[in-house]
Design a protein around this motif. Sequence first.
Motif, mmCIF file in Angstrom:
data_model
loop_
_atom_site.group_PDB
_atom_site.id
_atom_site.type_symbol
_atom_site.label_atom_id
_atom_site.label_comp_id
_atom_site.label_asym_id
_atom_site.label_seq_id
_atom_site.Cartn_x
_atom_site.Cartn_y
_atom_site.Cartn_z
ATOM 1 N N ALA A 68 93.545 9.105 -32.925
ATOM 2 C CA ALA A 68 93.018 9.989 -33.973
ATOM 3 C C ALA A 68 93.690 11.358 -33.932
ATOM 4 C CB ALA A 68 91.512 10.156 -33.828
ATOM 5 N N VAL A 69 93.834 11.943 -35.125
ATOM 6 C CA VAL A 69 94.382 13.301 -35.265
ATOM 7 C C VAL A 69 93.444 14.079 -36.168
ATOM 8 C CG1 VAL A 69 96.310 14.698 -36.092
ATOM 9 C CG2 VAL A 69 96.768 12.490 -34.975
ATOM 10 N N LEU A 70 92.933 15.205 -35.667
ATOM 11 C CA LEU A 70 92.025 16.067 -36.424
ATOM 12 C C LEU A 70 92.718 17.391 -36.693
ATOM 13 C CD1 LEU A 70 90.177 13.919 -35.053
ATOM 14 C CD2 LEU A 70 88.424 15.676 -34.920
ATOM 15 N N GLY A 71 92.713 17.824 -37.944
ATOM 16 C CA GLY A 71 93.326 19.090 -38.320
ATOM 17 C C GLY A 71 92.460 20.272 -37.909
ATOM 18 N N VAL A 72 92.875 21.439 -38.314
ATOM 19 C CA VAL A 72 92.160 22.680 -38.000
ATOM 20 C C VAL A 72 90.781 22.676 -38.664
ATOM 21 C CG1 VAL A 72 92.176 25.184 -38.364
ATOM 22 C CG2 VAL A 72 94.277 23.994 -37.712
ATOM 23 N N GLY A 73 89.760 23.078 -37.904
ATOM 24 C CA GLY A 73 88.430 23.273 -38.472
ATOM 25 C C GLY A 73 87.704 22.020 -38.896
ATOM 26 N N VAL A 74 87.989 20.888 -38.280
ATOM 27 C CA VAL A 74 87.308 19.638 -38.628
ATOM 28 C C VAL A 74 85.956 19.578 -37.927
ATOM 29 C CG1 VAL A 74 87.380 17.121 -38.291
ATOM 30 C CG2 VAL A 74 89.385 18.335 -39.159
ATOM 31 N N PHE A 75 84.941 19.101 -38.654
ATOM 32 C CA PHE A 75 83.603 18.907 -38.110
ATOM 33 C C PHE A 75 83.329 17.417 -37.985
ATOM 34 C CE2 PHE A 75 79.114 17.955 -38.685
ATOM 35 C CZ PHE A 75 78.513 18.788 -37.752
ATOM 36 N N ILE A 76 82.937 16.991 -36.780
ATOM 37 C CA ILE A 76 82.556 15.608 -36.521
ATOM 38 C C ILE A 76 81.092 15.628 -36.110
ATOM 39 C CG2 ILE A 76 82.967 13.579 -35.073
ATOM 40 C CD1 ILE A 76 85.332 14.178 -36.883
ATOM 41 N N GLY A 77 80.220 15.024 -36.923
ATOM 42 C CA GLY A 77 78.787 15.061 -36.673
ATOM 43 C C GLY A 77 78.354 14.181 -35.515
ATOM 44 N N PRO A 78 77.072 14.276 -35.138
ATOM 45 C CA PRO A 78 76.554 13.492 -34.024
ATOM 46 C C PRO A 78 76.720 11.992 -34.255
ATOM 47 C CG PRO A 78 74.962 15.149 -34.721
ATOM 48 C CD PRO A 78 76.059 15.151 -35.731
ATOM 49 N N ALA A 79 77.144 11.298 -33.202
ATOM 50 C CA ALA A 79 77.254 9.835 -33.175
ATOM 51 C C ALA A 79 78.245 9.258 -34.185
ATOM 52 C CB ALA A 79 75.880 9.186 -33.326
ATOM 53 N N VAL A 80 79.167 10.067 -34.676
ATOM 54 C CA VAL A 80 80.253 9.557 -35.535
ATOM 55 C C VAL A 80 81.162 8.663 -34.699
ATOM 56 C CG1 VAL A 80 82.400 10.272 -36.700
ATOM 57 C CG2 VAL A 80 80.229 11.419 -37.211
ATOM 58 N N VAL A 81 81.745 7.636 -35.323
ATOM 59 C CA VAL A 81 82.719 6.779 -34.651
ATOM 60 C C VAL A 81 83.999 6.746 -35.479
ATOM 61 C CG1 VAL A 81 83.245 4.474 -33.776
ATOM 62 C CG2 VAL A 81 80.897 5.331 -33.662
ATOM 63 N N LEU A 82 85.120 7.076 -34.841
ATOM 64 C CA LEU A 82 86.451 6.917 -35.432
ATOM 65 C C LEU A 82 87.098 5.742 -34.723
ATOM 66 C CD1 LEU A 82 87.673 10.652 -35.573
ATOM 67 C CD2 LEU A 82 86.206 9.407 -37.186
ATOM 68 N N THR A 83 87.243 4.611 -35.410
ATOM 69 C CA THR A 83 87.716 3.384 -34.762
ATOM 70 C C THR A 83 89.234 3.386 -34.578
ATOM 71 O OG1 THR A 83 88.086 2.064 -36.755
ATOM 72 C CG2 THR A 83 85.823 2.143 -35.891
ATOM 73 N N ASN A 84 89.723 2.352 -33.891
ATOM 74 C CA ASN A 84 91.171 2.261 -33.677
ATOM 75 C C ASN A 84 91.702 0.840 -33.596
ATOM 76 O OD1 ASN A 84 90.286 1.478 -31.148
ATOM 77 N ND2 ASN A 84 91.541 2.950 -30.016
ATOM 78 N N ASP A 85 90.930 -0.151 -33.965
ATOM 79 C CA ASP A 85 91.382 -1.536 -33.865
ATOM 80 C C ASP A 85 90.999 -2.265 -35.144
ATOM 81 O OD1 ASP A 85 92.179 -4.056 -33.064
ATOM 82 O OD2 ASP A 85 91.100 -4.024 -31.161
ATOM 83 N N VAL A 86 91.995 -2.755 -35.877
ATOM 84 C CA VAL A 86 91.747 -3.432 -37.151
ATOM 85 C C VAL A 86 91.079 -4.788 -36.942
ATOM 86 C CG1 VAL A 86 92.814 -4.339 -39.243
ATOM 87 C CG2 VAL A 86 93.653 -2.218 -38.246
ATOM 88 N N PHE A 87 91.506 -5.522 -35.918
ATOM 89 C CA PHE A 87 90.973 -6.866 -35.638
ATOM 90 C C PHE A 87 90.485 -6.927 -34.191
ATOM 91 C CE2 PHE A 87 94.406 -7.425 -38.806
ATOM 92 C CZ PHE A 87 93.622 -7.810 -39.882
ATOM 93 N N PRO A 88 89.321 -6.339 -33.892
ATOM 94 C CA PRO A 88 88.883 -6.239 -32.499
ATOM 95 C C PRO A 88 88.464 -7.579 -31.889
ATOM 96 C CG PRO A 88 87.185 -5.409 -33.973
ATOM 97 C CD PRO A 88 88.378 -5.716 -34.818
ATOM 98 N N ARG A 89 88.897 -7.801 -30.687
ATOM 99 C CA ARG A 89 88.502 -8.937 -29.866
ATOM 100 C C ARG A 89 88.578 -8.505 -28.405
ATOM 101 N NH1 ARG A 89 86.651 -11.190 -33.772
ATOM 102 N NH2 ARG A 89 87.351 -13.117 -34.694
ATOM 103 N N ALA A 90 87.695 -9.036 -27.565
ATOM 104 C CA ALA A 90 87.738 -8.771 -26.134
ATOM 105 C C ALA A 90 88.759 -9.666 -25.443
ATOM 106 C CB ALA A 90 86.358 -8.985 -25.502
ATOM 107 N N ILE A 91 88.989 -10.861 -26.034
ATOM 108 C CA ILE A 91 89.900 -11.822 -25.432
ATOM 109 C C ILE A 91 90.981 -12.225 -26.426
ATOM 110 C CG2 ILE A 91 88.195 -12.703 -23.790
ATOM 111 C CD1 ILE A 91 87.702 -15.052 -25.719
#
Length: 196
Positions: A68-91
């Motif tokens: 993730a990349v956040l610019g200047v002055g970005v607000f992220i509220g409580p419990a927000v999630v920024l994901t990073n996996d399009v097709f998530p799997r553990a295995i």
Amino acid sequence: MISVEASADVSEDAAIGQGAKIWHLAQVREGASLGENCIIGRGAYIGPGVKLGDNCKVQNYALVYEPAVLGVGVFIGPAVVLTNDVFPRAITSDGTLKTEDDWDKVGVTINAGAAIGARAVCIAPVTIGSWATVAAGAVVTRDVPDFALVAGVPAKRIGWVGKAGLPLRADNGTWVCPQTGSRYGEHDGGLRELSD
């Protein structure tokens, strides 16, 4: 001066800007970069290599996954999630535990001045435009234009906001901020501030 609570876990390999405050139980991973005056709330997670511009606020229990990349002055509220996996799997498909080499991380980019409301989820890869606002509980699945106000599951534009964060009012073919009087005009599906 940098302030880090004793219970926070901040990697020695993270770059922390002057004036930053990192609160209880927060974790800032290796290679992360926090600009000046950033505030990281209780229990928040900042992943490896995540970049935050100056004056960002990441509220309690938000999860900001790499890259993730956040610019200047970005607000992220409580419990927000920024994901990073399009097709998530553990295995993997053969049943073995996935490793770092088994997936390509994709990130969320949030441009200057934007705000993400409590418990919103941004599904990578997406870009949130400058000064946009994502409503609490929204699920963002596609890019958000500058100054857009989006809400819902999936998130859709329901209006426009100005730099003060207030919804703009329509006025003779333009949009006006009720607090500052700044005017905005629609352009190529987005909004831009008009000069006087």
